[in-house]
Design an enzyme around this catalytic site. Structure first.
Site, PDB file in Angstrom:
ATOM      1  N   CYS A   1      43.606  36.510  42.960  1.00  0.00           N
ATOM      2  CA  CYS A   1      42.590  35.497  42.719  1.00  0.00           C
ATOM      3  C   CYS A   1      43.188  34.247  42.093  1.00  0.00           C
ATOM      4  O   CYS A   1      42.735  33.823  41.034  1.00  0.00           O
ATOM      5  CB  CYS A   1      41.506  36.045  41.808  1.00  0.00           C
ATOM      6  SG  CYS A   1      40.931  37.664  42.273  1.00  0.00           S
TER       7      CYS A   1
ATOM      8  N   CYS B   1      42.821  46.473  47.714  1.00  0.00           N
ATOM      9  CA  CYS B   1      43.242  45.806  48.952  1.00  0.00           C
ATOM     10  C   CYS B   1      44.200  44.666  48.668  1.00  0.00           C
ATOM     11  O   CYS B   1      44.317  43.732  49.448  1.00  0.00           O
ATOM     12  CB  CYS B   1      42.035  45.335  49.745  1.00  0.00           C
ATOM     13  SG  CYS B   1      40.681  44.739  48.731  1.00  0.00           S
TER      14      CYS B   1
ATOM     15  N   CYS C   1      37.015  42.338  47.245  1.00  0.00           N
ATOM     16  CA  CYS C   1      37.754  42.956  48.339  1.00  0.00           C
ATOM     17  C   CYS C   1      37.983  41.877  49.405  1.00  0.00           C
ATOM     18  O   CYS C   1      37.338  40.828  49.368  1.00  0.00           O
ATOM     19  CB  CYS C   1      36.969  44.126  48.900  1.00  0.00           C
ATOM     20  SG  CYS C   1      37.970  45.351  49.724  1.00  0.00           S
TER      21      CYS C   1
END
Length: 134
Positions: free
Chosen positions: A88, A84, A10
Site C-alpha cells: 500500500c 496476496c 486484496c
C-alpha cells in the site's frame, strides 16, 4: 469507545477481503468501521463466495457490498491483507498492518471455499477480541 477504521485488502477485492468485510460487519460493527478494497477490481464479488456466505451465514454480500479500490475508502487505522502480497505505498497516512496469509479459493471446490471462510471467521473473531481490549 471510538471505533477503529479497518480495511481488508486484496488484489481484486472480490473474494477473501469481501468475506472478511461481511463477517466483521456482522460480528464487530460495535468496535470497528469496516471496509474492504483492492488494488485492481473485478466487476463483481465472487459468485461462489456470495452463494456460500448466504448458505452458511445468511449474509447477502451483494446487498451492501461492491468491489472497491483503495482510493474509494476513507483513511483507516488498520490494514489487513489477505495473503496476496498487496502493498500500500500510495496510502497517505499511518496505519497498523497485518497479513493473514490466506489461500485464494477462487476456482476451487466448495470445501476449499468453506475452509477459507472458516479461517477468515476465526481471524475476524480474534481481531474483534483484540479491538475490544484497546
Amino acid at each position: 469507545m471510538k471505533k477503529k477504521k479497518v480495511v481488508f485488502l486484496c488484489v481484486h477485492n472480490s473474494c477473501r477481503s469481501q468475506i472478511a468485510e461481511a463477517l466483521m460487519k456482522n460480528y464487530g460493527s460495535h468496535v470497528a468501521e469496516v471496509y474492504s478494497a483492492g488494488t485492481a477490481l473485478k466487476n463483481q464479488i465472487n459468485p461462489d463466495a456470495v452463494r456460500l456466505m448466504k448458505a452458511l451465514y445468511g449474509i447477502d454480500m451483494e446487498k451492501e457490498q461492491t468491489p472497491k479500490l483503495m482510493t474509494d475508502i476513507p483513511a483507516v487505522e488498520q490494514v489487513i491483507t489477505m495473503g496476496c502480497n498487496v502493498s500500500c505505498p500510495s496510502l497517505p497516512y499511518q496505519y497498523d498492518t497485518e497479513d493473514w496469509g490466506l489461500d485464494d479459493p477462487t476456482g476451487k471446490s466448495d470445501q476449499a471455499f468453506i475452509e477459507i471462510i472458516s479461517e477468515i471467521d476465526e481471524k475476524v473473531n480474534e481481531l474483534i477480541k483484540q479491538l475490544e481490549q484497546t
